[in-house]
Structures are given as C-alpha cells and as structure tokens.
Design a protein around this motif. Sequence first.
Motif, PDB file in Angstrom:
ATOM      1  N   TYR A  57       0.838  -1.209   0.000  1.00  0.00           N
ATOM      2  CA  TYR A  57       0.000   0.000   0.000  1.00  0.00           C
ATOM      3  C   TYR A  57       0.871   1.257   0.000  1.00  0.00           C
ATOM      4  O   TYR A  57       0.591   2.238  -0.698  1.00  0.00           O
ATOM      5  N   GLN A  58       1.935   1.229   0.782  1.00  0.00           N
ATOM      6  CA  GLN A  58       2.802   2.403   0.904  1.00  0.00           C
ATOM      7  C   GLN A  58       3.786   2.532  -0.254  1.00  0.00           C
ATOM      8  O   GLN A  58       4.182   3.625  -0.636  1.00  0.00           O
ATOM      9  N   GLU A  59       4.150   1.409  -0.852  1.00  0.00           N
ATOM     10  CA  GLU A  59       5.143   1.433  -1.919  1.00  0.00           C
ATOM     11  C   GLU A  59       4.546   1.718  -3.298  1.00  0.00           C
ATOM     12  O   GLU A  59       5.217   2.270  -4.169  1.00  0.00           O
ATOM     13  N   ASN A  60       3.290   1.320  -3.492  1.00  0.00           N
ATOM     14  CA  ASN A  60       2.683   1.395  -4.825  1.00  0.00           C
ATOM     15  C   ASN A  60       1.482   2.333  -4.799  1.00  0.00           C
ATOM     16  O   ASN A  60       0.421   1.992  -4.263  1.00  0.00           O
ATOM     17  N   GLY A  61       1.648   3.527  -5.373  1.00  0.00           N
ATOM     18  CA  GLY A  61       0.586   4.531  -5.324  1.00  0.00           C
ATOM     19  C   GLY A  61      -0.676   4.108  -6.034  1.00  0.00           C
ATOM     20  O   GLY A  61      -1.791   4.391  -5.575  1.00  0.00           O
ATOM     21  N   GLN A  62      -0.544   3.417  -7.174  1.00  0.00           N
ATOM     22  CA  GLN A  62      -1.732   2.984  -7.915  1.00  0.00           C
ATOM     23  C   GLN A  62      -2.504   1.928  -7.138  1.00  0.00           C
ATOM     24  O   GLN A  62      -3.735   1.911  -7.124  1.00  0.00           O
TER      25      GLN A  62
END
Length: 609
Positions: free
Chosen positions: A112-117
């Motif tokens: 969730y924190q690493e991948n904005g999409q």
Amino acid sequence: MPSNFNIQSPPFDRLSKSQQKQLVESLDVAYYRQGDNILKAEQPCNSLFVLIKGGVEERSADSGEIYAHYAAEDLFDVRGLVNESGLSKHTYVALEDTLSYLLPKEVFLSLYQENGQFAAYFDNNLARRQSLLESAHKQQNLAEFILTKVDSSIYHPPIVLSASLSLQQATQALKEHSVDAALVELSASDSRINAMPQPQFGIITRTNLLHAIMLNGHAASDPLGPITSYPVFQCQDGDFLFNAMITMTRNKMKRLMVCDGDTPIGMLDMTQILSSFSTHSHVLSLQIARADSIEELALASNRQRKLVEGLLNNGIRTRFIMELISAVNEQIIDKAFQLVVPPALHDHCCLVVLGSEGRGEQILKTDQDNALIIQDGLEWHQCESVMETLTHTLQQLGYPLCPGQVMVNNPKWVRSQAQWKQTIERWVDRATAETVMNLAIFADAHAVAGNQSLLDPVLSHLSNLMKEQELKLAEFTKPALSFSVPLTLFGNVKSSKSGLDIKQGGIFPIVHGIRALSLENGIKSKNTFNRIETLVQAKVLEPDTADNLSEALKLFFKLRLGQQLANQHTHNKLYTSQLDRGERDILRHSLHVVKKFKQWLGYHYQIKD
C-alpha cells in the motif's frame, strides 16, 4: 503458496512483478464454517481477506444492521487495516462454509505504501460511498432488495375458503375481504391430490371466477373446488424476498402462499413486493403519480425520510441522495399543484421552488420557499385563496411554513411575468440587505409545476442585470463574508454545547459565493456542484480550488444529514462530540477551505472588512 490466485484481477494487476511475487508467496488460506465470526467489531484486523468461495455478511456491532454481502473474489476489511486503531469497525460472519485467502497486514501495508496505484484503488473504494456512486447506486439498491426478508409487514393474512362454496359465495367472500385472491382448502376426494398427510391448498382469483362463469359455462351455484388452481407455490416466512420474486418469475405467477412450516400464514403478491420497497425511488414515484387525493399523496410523502435513511445506510453518497430527493420533492409538489390548482389554469401559471430546493440540495424537508409566476394578462380572482390552500396542502405533506413568508400565500411572491421582471430590477437597484437576499433566493428558482416556460425569461432578465456588474455583485456577495468560520485562533474546530451552525459557518459561504460567481459569468446552472464545475470550465476557478470546495460542501451536507437522522431534528447544528477523530480532522480541513475561499472572494470583489 496458492498458484491459482488471480493476480491479474484489480487491484493486484497494479503491482509490479516483484510485488506480485511477494504477495502470492505471503498468502495463506483459511476455512470458516457457517455462522463463524471471521472478524469481530473492535478487534484487531490482521489480514486482508480475499474470498475463494462461500459468502460473508458485514454487520453492525450493536444493532445487527446488515451493511454488505461478499462472495467469491470480493475482499475486505481494508478500513480495519489502514485506520489508526487497526480495529475492524463491523463484524463479518460466514453465511455458509467459506474459504478465503489471507494477506498479512504487514505485507498489505508495505504494498500500500510502496505502490501509489495500488493504494489509490483502495482509497477510491473507501471514498466511493461519499463521492463516486453514480454508477454504483443501482447495485446498492439491488443489495438492499436482496437483503430484505419476507415478514408480516409485507404479506397479508390469508383468506381460506372451503372447496364446497359456490362460485357466487366465493365472489362475495373476496368482495367482503377486499382481496382479489384466496386460498381454497381442498378435500381428499379431489382427483389432483394423491395423498394428504396434511391439508392441501389451491388458489382462486377474481380472474378465475370471471372466466369460469363468462367463458367456461359454469353456473354461479357450481362448487369452487374444480376451478381452483393447484398446486400453490409457496415460500417460508423469513425467506429472502428476492428468492420469492425468483419463484414468481420462474413460474409466471403473481402470488405466493407464505407458510410457517406446513401452515399457511399469509399471501404475498407482486404489489406487496413493490410496496415493501416504498423506500425505493421508482416505487415512491409510482405512488405519487397514482395519488388521487391529498391523503394518498401524504402517505407517499411521509415515506421520504425512510427513503433517505435507507439510501444513507446503504452507503449511497450524499450528492446522489440530494439529486434523488430533489426529484421526489418535485413530483410531490407538482402533484399537489395538480390537485389544488384548477386544471384550466395549469398552462397559465408556473410554480417555482427557491433556495436549496431550487438548487436541488435539499434532503430532509424544511421550510417552504416558493413563488408563483402568472402569465401576463391573466385575470385570476381566486388566486389568493387557491395559493393559501396550496400552502396549507404542502404543510400537510410535511413542508413547514417559511418564517420569512417566502411562500405563495404571500402576495409579494405571486406576480405576473412582467411584474417579476420589474421587481427584480428594483431589488438590483436598491441592493439593501433584504433585496440582496431576495435576489439570492430567486437566483436559484426552479420550475416544478404548471407552465414551466414562464420562468426562463424572468431568470434571463436577472442574469442580464447582474452579468459582469462588479459593483452590484460586490454588494450581492457581502453576505457570504458576514458569518465567521467556526475555527479557533489556533485553527481548530470550535466546540460548543449548543452545536456548531454548519449552514452559517460552512455551507452558506460556499453556496452564496459560487452563486455570485455564476451570476457574474452568466452561468445558468442552479446546483452548486454543477456551478462549480462550470466555473472551472470557464477558467474562473482553479481545478484544485473547485475540488476542495466540492468536497468540503459534500462533507458538510453529509455530517449534517447524519446528525439530523440520528438526533431526529432538522436544524443545522453539528455536535462535534458526536464526530469521531477522523471526521473532526476532515471537518477542520474543510472549514479551512471555506476560510480561504472567503478571503479569495473578498479580494475578487474588492470587499473590505
């Protein structure tokens, strides 16, 4: 771990290859028996659940109210994973034997924190209940339909007749009970019944009786048994109403026998199913259209609050509720107009609603705000008495009297088309506090009954008088700056035991400021949200400013509506003690949006404090 996990389905298709590999390797599988509590309210949520098969029901912790059903490939509880407490807000129960993938919380939050999409997908889903439900409201209404169960509030008690009655006696019995169908207890000698471990029932309808005598040559004295339809399809008390409707559809019938075990306890027909969904807008509209009296119209009108509660509880966003209720209100007011005003005059006058009703931003019924435009040259001597009746009728339908007397029983708000144009000219020229508010009220006028074309020339005249008139618009805009935003010196939300007036401190500055900008730029839209969108297109407002204003206004409406329903009132006070921490934070942010907008308005129109 599971090789058959569908990694290409949203939102997992938004992950990179390495992130997808991390996800699949982290998955576990859990099995739950029917009735198991998968998650309990106020307990830690340690996994994202992705259902493989089975069914899960989301329930309120205290009231047991049902919020949603989940099936294969559905996922939950994102809210419990991302909120600060880490606790699940609701209880999730297995409706049947259920199998689910479990994605550990730490892995989910890492992705969730690493991948904005990937994160945006969940953020949009959480926000959809407030802002993105245009396309989803049909599914929400269907969910409401599916979750409703057959009970005594839907079906009526059965009328049971003897098979030995004559056709004439049966017809008389249907008439006396004001029903068009009844059950018939068949005798053991009936050739259609092979065995009778318990009483068997057929069904008779008025149509059966009519055809028997008029088409099939039966005498009125013939016994009822031979013409009775058998078998009678049935459902059990407590079954899902959706299943009952499927049975009717599959078997091409309009009625079912409702049983408690083997005992008939009711009759359910299609009209009862529709009536049970009087909280659905299309059924409510049908009831309004069919009303032939004020009393019938009042029955439909009184169901509006239940409609609002049902929609809100099903997660329908506030803006959609506004649009829906606005349409329902129009239908009710139009019907009242038709019932009160003589038909010969319908084409020669126009009833308009004003203020929030005119903008389509009214949800719960508040004060009447309306006016009448009469066609030039019409002599209508009974107008005053008819308008008095109409005002009283609307009051009967749940629309309270306006304390400011902005109603059609006040002659000041009943004028010919030419007189309205002259009145608006005077209001613009005088620019007093009273005339400015009159202009503001009338600028939102929306025709709901009669000859609606009478309104357009009047509004065009108002628009021409105000367009690009900066000095006039400066006076017009001043009321938007007159109420202070309820923020403390340190930028926090002011708290008060008497409540925070969200209309004065939040809603009115946005609504009135946007109204002024719309008049300046000749924008014809009435609804504030539509006006904001049009102002962006005209490059008057920056997109970010417009988005912030729209979101703030939606929040104010939603919080006010929630407390109005919870506290059974219709005023504009918000009690911050009833808001959770997240709501208070968003409220504070939204009030800062209002403060900034007021500063911008003051600069735009050169209004000095």
